[in-house]
Design a protein around this motif. Structure first.
Motif, PDB file in Angstrom:
ATOM      1  N   GLY A 157       0.815  -1.211   0.000  1.00 39.10           N
ATOM      2  CA  GLY A 157       0.000   0.000   0.000  1.00 39.10           C
ATOM      3  C   GLY A 157       0.847   1.258   0.000  1.00 39.10           C
ATOM      4  N   CYS A 158       1.858   1.299   0.849  1.00 40.99           N
ATOM      5  CA  CYS A 158       2.727   2.475   0.918  1.00 40.99           C
ATOM      6  C   CYS A 158       3.529   2.645  -0.370  1.00 40.99           C
ATOM      7  CB  CYS A 158       3.656   2.375   2.124  1.00 40.99           C
ATOM      8  SG  CYS A 158       2.817   2.594   3.714  1.00 40.99           S
ATOM      9  N   PHE A 159       3.918   1.534  -0.991  1.00 48.07           N
ATOM     10  CA  PHE A 159       4.649   1.612  -2.258  1.00 48.07           C
ATOM     11  C   PHE A 159       3.788   2.263  -3.339  1.00 48.07           C
ATOM     12  CE2 PHE A 159       5.441  -0.569  -6.389  1.00 48.07           C
ATOM     13  CZ  PHE A 159       6.646   0.053  -6.686  1.00 48.07           C
ATOM     14  N   LEU A 160       2.532   1.826  -3.449  1.00 51.42           N
ATOM     15  CA  LEU A 160       1.644   2.404  -4.452  1.00 51.42           C
ATOM     16  C   LEU A 160       1.400   3.890  -4.188  1.00 51.42           C
ATOM     17  CD1 LEU A 160      -0.992  -0.488  -4.692  1.00 51.42           C
ATOM     18  CD2 LEU A 160       0.545   0.239  -6.522  1.00 51.42           C
ATOM     19  N   ILE A 161       1.113   4.236  -2.950  1.00 51.96           N
ATOM     20  CA  ILE A 161       0.828   5.633  -2.614  1.00 51.96           C
ATOM     21  C   ILE A 161       2.047   6.516  -2.848  1.00 51.96           C
ATOM     22  CG2 ILE A 161       0.262   7.198  -0.713  1.00 51.96           C
ATOM     23  CD1 ILE A 161      -1.480   4.878   0.417  1.00 51.96           C
ATOM     24  N   GLU A 162       3.208   6.040  -2.431  1.00 51.92           N
ATOM     25  CA  GLU A 162       4.427   6.809  -2.623  1.00 51.92           C
ATOM     26  C   GLU A 162       4.705   7.016  -4.118  1.00 51.92           C
ATOM     27  OE1 GLU A 162       8.062   8.510  -0.759  1.00 51.92           O
ATOM     28  OE2 GLU A 162       5.936   8.288  -0.335  1.00 51.92           O
ATOM     29  N   LEU A 163       4.492   5.989  -4.919  1.00 57.51           N
ATOM     30  CA  LEU A 163       4.710   6.109  -6.368  1.00 57.51           C
ATOM     31  C   LEU A 163       3.711   7.084  -6.983  1.00 57.51           C
ATOM     32  CD1 LEU A 163       6.277   5.123  -8.856  1.00 57.51           C
ATOM     33  CD2 LEU A 163       4.591   3.284  -9.082  1.00 57.51           C
ATOM     34  N   PHE A 164       2.437   7.001  -6.595  1.00 60.54           N
ATOM     35  CA  PHE A 164       1.425   7.908  -7.140  1.00 60.54           C
ATOM     36  C   PHE A 164       1.732   9.355  -6.761  1.00 60.54           C
ATOM     37  CE2 PHE A 164      -2.015   4.342  -6.936  1.00 60.54           C
ATOM     38  CZ  PHE A 164      -1.441   3.751  -8.049  1.00 60.54           C
ATOM     39  N   ARG A 165       2.156   9.576  -5.533  1.00 57.12           N
ATOM     40  CA  ARG A 165       2.448  10.943  -5.076  1.00 57.12           C
ATOM     41  C   ARG A 165       3.687  11.494  -5.770  1.00 57.12           C
ATOM     42  NH1 ARG A 165       2.761  12.017   0.901  1.00 57.12           N
ATOM     43  NH2 ARG A 165       1.616  13.925   0.476  1.00 57.12           N
ATOM     44  N   LYS A 166       4.676  10.663  -5.985  1.00 54.99           N
ATOM     45  CA  LYS A 166       5.866  11.128  -6.698  1.00 54.99           C
ATOM     46  C   LYS A 166       5.535  11.416  -8.156  1.00 54.99           C
ATOM     47  CE  LYS A 166       9.474   9.056  -3.836  1.00 54.99           C
ATOM     48  NZ  LYS A 166      10.654   8.167  -3.778  1.00 54.99           N
ATOM     49  N   TYR A 167       4.747  10.545  -8.765  1.00 57.45           N
ATOM     50  CA  TYR A 167       4.366  10.746 -10.157  1.00 57.45           C
ATOM     51  C   TYR A 167       3.505  11.997 -10.300  1.00 57.45           C
ATOM     52  CZ  TYR A 167       3.247   9.354 -14.941  1.00 57.45           C
ATOM     53  OH  TYR A 167       3.125   9.307 -16.311  1.00 57.45           O
ATOM     54  N   GLY A 168       2.674  12.296  -9.296  1.00 54.56           N
ATOM     55  CA  GLY A 168       1.840  13.497  -9.307  1.00 54.56           C
ATOM     56  C   GLY A 168       2.546  14.733  -8.798  1.00 54.56           C
ATOM     57  N   ARG A 169       3.868  14.633  -8.555  1.00 52.37           N
ATOM     58  CA  ARG A 169       4.724  15.751  -8.132  1.00 52.37           C
ATOM     59  C   ARG A 169       4.326  16.334  -6.785  1.00 52.37           C
ATOM     60  NH1 ARG A 169       5.545  18.964 -13.948  1.00 52.37           N
ATOM     61  NH2 ARG A 169       6.467  17.169 -15.049  1.00 52.37           N
ATOM     62  N   VAL A 170       3.662  15.521  -5.984  1.00 52.18           N
ATOM     63  CA  VAL A 170       3.423  15.919  -4.593  1.00 52.18           C
ATOM     64  C   VAL A 170       4.705  15.737  -3.797  1.00 52.18           C
ATOM     65  CG1 VAL A 170       2.051  15.451  -2.522  1.00 52.18           C
ATOM     66  CG2 VAL A 170       0.999  15.260  -4.791  1.00 52.18           C
ATOM     67  N   VAL A 171       5.442  14.686  -4.147  1.00 51.04           N
ATOM     68  CA  VAL A 171       6.732  14.376  -3.532  1.00 51.04           C
ATOM     69  C   VAL A 171       7.741  14.222  -4.669  1.00 51.04           C
ATOM     70  CG1 VAL A 171       8.000  12.746  -2.078  1.00 51.04           C
ATOM     71  CG2 VAL A 171       5.585  13.198  -1.625  1.00 51.04           C
ATOM     72  N   GLN A 172       8.970  14.619  -4.430  1.00 49.28           N
ATOM     73  CA  GLN A 172       9.998  14.552  -5.463  1.00 49.28           C
ATOM     74  C   GLN A 172      10.568  13.144  -5.598  1.00 49.28           C
ATOM     75  OE1 GLN A 172      10.966  17.028  -7.602  1.00 49.28           O
ATOM     76  NE2 GLN A 172       9.248  18.169  -6.698  1.00 49.28           N
ATOM     77  N   PHE A 173      10.757  12.711  -6.844  1.00 47.89           N
ATOM     78  CA  PHE A 173      11.516  11.487  -7.098  1.00 47.89           C
ATOM     79  C   PHE A 173      12.977  11.705  -6.714  1.00 47.89           C
ATOM     80  CE2 PHE A 173       8.105  10.219 -10.109  1.00 47.89           C
ATOM     81  CZ  PHE A 173       7.991   8.885  -9.758  1.00 47.89           C
ATOM     82  N   GLU A 174      13.621  10.649  -6.283  1.00 47.28           N
ATOM     83  CA  GLU A 174      15.066  10.724  -6.101  1.00 47.28           C
ATOM     84  C   GLU A 174      15.717  10.893  -7.465  1.00 47.28           C
ATOM     85  OE1 GLU A 174      16.424   7.329  -3.974  1.00 47.28           O
ATOM     86  OE2 GLU A 174      15.070   7.654  -2.278  1.00 47.28           O
ATOM     87  N   ARG A 175      16.815  11.611  -7.498  1.00 43.88           N
ATOM     88  CA  ARG A 175      17.431  11.989  -8.773  1.00 43.88           C
ATOM     89  C   ARG A 175      17.804  10.780  -9.625  1.00 43.88           C
ATOM     90  NH1 ARG A 175      22.642  16.064  -9.462  1.00 43.88           N
ATOM     91  NH2 ARG A 175      22.695  16.022 -11.752  1.00 43.88           N
TER      92      ARG A 175
END
Length: 460
Positions: A157-175
């Motif tokens: 669950g956390c993996f999916l949410i973290e990926l969705f938030r990073k993809y939606g630019r709520v959280v930054q992807f690691e470089r």
């Protein structure tokens, strides 16, 4: 002396000692054990995550199996999915680095003092009360301990949410995040997230999302979990941003059901009563009957199909690896879940009705109804025929039942059929028109020659 048959029947006594006691005990044990491969929960409305039926697996097996990532218990631990499994833990660590209190140590975790922030223990404890409800969502018994099951729900669950938030630019992807920088990974994960056997309950995702997001995030409706999830999948569906924004309120049983619900128009409700209907013919036969197929100027979804004055208005759909996998898993889901609508099954059946050969696909492509990114026309025709193969479907209780009836009635009008067949035969192409015109001229000349010969005979 005659023997009474009834007396003989009563004298026939079975000795219990003749039955092997161990075998008898084994039979009673099997009676007492509930089914595991298709549990009793599978028939309840709460069950929404199923093993794909064997009949469908034999036709399109690879389309139902995850290729690089496992979500949920059905494919957990399979060797070919190990690569992304390691990155799940990395994403969980990235999440905890933002939500855990600063300076957290193992000693503080074991102490009775509650640290300020969300620790891994908080996530695990919050899911524990939902364990029984989550297990009932699966069609077979999950052979995991309570701790293992809760860990699985939190990790995936956390993996999916973290990926969705990073993809939606709520959280930054690691470089240097390889999941993003290696272009082939995301398309495979997108398809794997929509496999019927590769799901976790949506209420688990919603609960974890509420824990993770701050109050500032929740005040903005476009940052809802549904919006972020649909935005993630939209890169492969190319719907306008305003359409996704309008769907931020949606929910579902799981991610597959969420995306499936997002393409069902709001006003498309399946009839409560049976509407007498009929199957419709393939594109080639419909054309001979004067029935055309055109894309509408405006449409909300590829499911929004109408029939007006001899024209089937059918929105454009792109057939590619993503859409083929999505359609197949939606049909499998609707075949298994008793309470959901059958919109995708109806659409799949319609395509199967329309397409018999590659020539039908070629016509639909020429009419801008199908965009073929899948292969040649023969491969698309085969996919469409497999899509509707071995699928249970009720023509009379579907959202297109009225349209099916109208098309059948129009097709049965003899005047339409004769006139359209004549035009299709002689005026469909320039060459056929030239041939027909030449034949007509030849016929007229032959008649004139015959008439001239008769006149010459009677009036030399």
């Amino acid at each position: 002396m005659e023997t009474n048959p009834l007396q003989e029947e009563h004298n026939h006594v079975i000795s219990i000692s003749e039955i092997n006691s161990n075998h008898l005990a084994s039979m009673y044990q099997k009676i007492a054990e509930p089914p595991r491969l298709l549990s009793n929960a599978a028939g309840k409305p709460s069950c929404s995550i199923f093993r794909v039926p064997q009949s469908l697996l034999e036709i399109n097996g690879k389309s139902y199996q995850p290729h690089i990532v496992s979500i949920g218990p059905f494919h957990r631990g399979e060797p070919h999915l190990r690569m992304i499994e390691e990155h799940k833990w990395r994403y969980l660590g990235s999440l905890l680095s933002r939500t855990e209190p600063q300076g957290l140590t193992l000693g503080s975790l074991l102490s009775r003092t509650e640290p300020q922030g969300l620790t891994l223990q908080h996530y695990l404890k919050s899911i524990e009360p939902m364990e029984a409800r989550a297990r009932e969502c699966y069609s077979e018994t999950i052979h995991l301990s309570s701790d293992e099951f809760v860990e699985l729900m939190v990790l995936d669950g956390c993996f999916l949410i973290e990926l969705f938030r990073k993809y939606g630019r709520v959280v930054q992807f690691e470089r240097d995040d390889p999941l993003v920088n290696m272009l082939w990974i995301i398309p495979f994960m997108v398809r794997d997230f929509l496999r019927l056997e590769n799901q976790i309950p949506y209420f688990i995702l919603e609960h974890l999302y509420d824990l993770i997001t701050t109050s500032e995030d929740r005040q903005d409706s476009v940052k809802s979990l549904s919006f972020l999830a649909l935005n993630f999948f939209n890169n492969h569906m190319n719907r306008p941003d305003e359409v996704i924004a309008r769907l931020h309120y949606l929910t579902g049983k799981h991610l597959l059901d969420l995306l499936r619900s997002s393409v069902i128009p709001v006003d498309h409700v399946e009839p409560g009563q049976t509407t007498p209907s009929h199957i419709i013919h393939c594109v080639s036969k419909l054309r001979r009957a004067g029935i055309k197929l055109n894309p509408p100027k405006e449409y909300e979804s590829f499911l929004a199909i109408k029939f007006k004055r001899g024209v089937i208005e059918m929105p454009k759909i792109t057939i590619d690896d993503f859409m083929s996998s999505f359609l197949l898993n939606c049909v499998a889901y609707e075949q298994c879940h008793k309470s959901c609508s059958k919109h995708m099954t109806t659409y799949a059946t319609l395509l199967d009705y329309l397409v018999n050969t590659y020539k039908d696909v070629e016509y639909l492509a020429d009419r801008d109804i199908i965009e073929n990114c899948f292969g040649n026309d023969e491969e698309v025709a085969q996919f469409i025929n497999n899509l509707g193969k071995d699928v249970a479907f009720d023509n009379d209780r579907c959202y297109l039942s009225k349209m099916f009836g109208e098309v059948h009635k129009y097709y049965g009008d003899s005047w339409h059929v004769y006139w359209a067949s004549f035009k299709y035969t002689y005026f469909d192409t320039p060459w056929s028109f030239i041939s027909a015109f030449a034949a007509l001229v030849l016929l007229i000349l032959t008649l004139l020659q015959t008439l001239y010969s008769l006149l010459s005979y009677y009036h030399p």
